[in-house]
Design a protein around this motif. Sequence first.
Motif, PDB file in Angstrom:
ATOM      1  N   ASP A  49       0.839  -1.190   0.000  1.00  0.00           N
ATOM      2  CA  ASP A  49       0.000   0.000   0.000  1.00  0.00           C
ATOM      3  C   ASP A  49       0.876   1.242   0.000  1.00  0.00           C
ATOM      4  O   ASP A  49       1.897   1.304   0.708  1.00  0.00           O
ATOM      5  CB  ASP A  49      -0.896   0.024   1.236  1.00  0.00           C
ATOM      6  N   VAL A  50       0.484   2.234  -0.786  1.00  0.00           N
ATOM      7  CA  VAL A  50       1.225   3.485  -0.863  1.00  0.00           C
ATOM      8  C   VAL A  50       0.246   4.654  -0.816  1.00  0.00           C
ATOM      9  O   VAL A  50      -0.936   4.514  -1.143  1.00  0.00           O
ATOM     10  CB  VAL A  50       2.083   3.584  -2.141  1.00  0.00           C
ATOM     11  N   LYS A  51       0.755   5.810  -0.425  1.00  0.00           N
ATOM     12  CA  LYS A  51      -0.031   7.051  -0.393  1.00  0.00           C
ATOM     13  C   LYS A  51       0.507   7.975  -1.474  1.00  0.00           C
ATOM     14  O   LYS A  51       1.690   8.285  -1.498  1.00  0.00           O
ATOM     15  CB  LYS A  51       0.084   7.708   0.980  1.00  0.00           C
ATOM     16  N   ILE A  52      -0.373   8.395  -2.368  1.00  0.00           N
ATOM     17  CA  ILE A  52       0.019   9.231  -3.494  1.00  0.00           C
ATOM     18  C   ILE A  52      -0.804  10.520  -3.478  1.00  0.00           C
ATOM     19  O   ILE A  52      -2.042  10.491  -3.480  1.00  0.00           O
ATOM     20  CB  ILE A  52      -0.219   8.506  -4.846  1.00  0.00           C
ATOM     21  N   PHE A  53      -0.115  11.664  -3.452  1.00  0.00           N
ATOM     22  CA  PHE A  53      -0.792  12.958  -3.548  1.00  0.00           C
ATOM     23  C   PHE A  53      -1.090  13.213  -5.022  1.00  0.00           C
ATOM     24  O   PHE A  53      -0.218  13.037  -5.876  1.00  0.00           O
ATOM     25  CB  PHE A  53       0.079  14.060  -2.968  1.00  0.00           C
ATOM     26  N   VAL A  54      -2.317  13.619  -5.321  1.00  0.00           N
ATOM     27  CA  VAL A  54      -2.736  13.679  -6.721  1.00  0.00           C
ATOM     28  C   VAL A  54      -3.225  15.067  -7.129  1.00  0.00           C
ATOM     29  O   VAL A  54      -3.616  15.886  -6.301  1.00  0.00           O
ATOM     30  CB  VAL A  54      -3.851  12.640  -7.005  1.00  0.00           C
ATOM     31  N   SER A  55      -3.178  15.274  -8.430  1.00  0.00           N
ATOM     32  CA  SER A  55      -3.754  16.473  -9.040  1.00  0.00           C
ATOM     33  C   SER A  55      -4.572  16.007 -10.242  1.00  0.00           C
ATOM     34  O   SER A  55      -4.063  15.288 -11.105  1.00  0.00           O
ATOM     35  CB  SER A  55      -2.646  17.435  -9.487  1.00  0.00           C
ATOM     36  N   LEU A  56      -5.848  16.382 -10.258  1.00  0.00           N
ATOM     37  CA  LEU A  56      -6.742  15.988 -11.346  1.00  0.00           C
ATOM     38  C   LEU A  56      -6.695  17.063 -12.435  1.00  0.00           C
ATOM     39  O   LEU A  56      -6.968  18.237 -12.180  1.00  0.00           O
ATOM     40  CB  LEU A  56      -8.170  15.831 -10.830  1.00  0.00           C
ATOM     41  N   ILE A  57      -6.316  16.659 -13.637  1.00  0.00           N
ATOM     42  CA  ILE A  57      -6.254  17.572 -14.772  1.00  0.00           C
ATOM     43  C   ILE A  57      -7.483  17.327 -15.642  1.00  0.00           C
ATOM     44  O   ILE A  57      -7.662  16.231 -16.177  1.00  0.00           O
ATOM     45  CB  ILE A  57      -4.981  17.349 -15.621  1.00  0.00           C
ATOM     46  N   HIS A  58      -8.322  18.351 -15.758  1.00  0.00           N
ATOM     47  CA  HIS A  58      -9.580  18.213 -16.502  1.00  0.00           C
ATOM     48  C   HIS A  58      -9.487  19.049 -17.765  1.00  0.00           C
ATOM     49  O   HIS A  58      -9.415  20.270 -17.719  1.00  0.00           O
ATOM     50  CB  HIS A  58     -10.749  18.694 -15.632  1.00  0.00           C
ATOM     51  N   ARG A  59      -9.476  18.382 -18.892  1.00  0.00           N
ATOM     52  CA  ARG A  59      -9.453  19.057 -20.183  1.00  0.00           C
ATOM     53  C   ARG A  59     -10.813  18.885 -20.876  1.00  0.00           C
ATOM     54  O   ARG A  59     -11.640  18.095 -20.425  1.00  0.00           O
ATOM     55  CB  ARG A  59      -8.342  18.455 -21.058  1.00  0.00           C
ATOM     56  N   GLU A  60     -10.997  19.610 -21.968  1.00  0.00           N
ATOM     57  CA  GLU A  60     -12.274  19.521 -22.686  1.00  0.00           C
ATOM     58  C   GLU A  60     -12.581  18.102 -23.144  1.00  0.00           C
ATOM     59  O   GLU A  60     -13.733  17.669 -23.131  1.00  0.00           O
ATOM     60  CB  GLU A  60     -12.260  20.452 -23.906  1.00  0.00           C
ATOM     61  N   ASP A  61     -11.554  17.391 -23.581  1.00  0.00           N
ATOM     62  CA  ASP A  61     -11.782  16.063 -24.148  1.00  0.00           C
ATOM     63  C   ASP A  61     -11.228  14.920 -23.310  1.00  0.00           C
ATOM     64  O   ASP A  61     -11.276  13.762 -23.722  1.00  0.00           O
ATOM     65  CB  ASP A  61     -11.166  15.986 -25.555  1.00  0.00           C
TER      66      ASP A  61
END
Length: 210
Positions: A49-61
């Motif tokens: 198990d690992v902990k990952i800090f994330v960033s969600l990138i939302h593009r048009e497509d």
Amino acid sequence: MYDYFKGHLVSSQINSYRGSHIILDVNNTGYIICVTKRTAEKLSGLNEDVKIFVSLIHREDSMLLTGFLTKEERDIFNILQSVSGIGIKLALLILDEFEISELIDIMIRQDYKELSRAKGVGVKVAQKIILELKDKLINWANITPPDVSDIESKNVETESVIEVQSVLISLGYSANEAKSAMKEVLKYKKDCTKTEDILKSSLEYLSRTL
């Protein structure tokens, strides 16, 4: 939307058609998360198990997730993304080349030649990044200078302490968290006198305690 995921590491791919990425199983859902090559190498071969800090990138497509082993690296990635013309791939390449403390030090010193070492970053792009990001990391004009009167160290300039606290605040830490970290660093590391050294040690302290 998301701060971090904690789950079972299914695989870590350093080179693939998607680029470096991991697959993380969180409650029986597999997430494909883009990471730096350095992160993929660190996680390669693990089955835990690992902990990952994330960033969600939302593009048009499309939508994609980028992941990082520390909050600071994720936040610097987001700051890099705010520079016009700096996309996901280039931001990840920059983070592959430099540790966080190194990158911030480069910004403070405005060393565009050093920054241009990163793959895909020419001199003009490096100058643009530094021009746009220096004020975001240390925004002297738009913040009240932090109170550091109770941080005592005979060998450290007050300006260095203020500079480090401003950078830590720009990364999302509270003034109290930044001040506590610097107090501990300056108390136990007597040879820690330069801005970049205080910053690096403070980030290490915060990553262990928060």
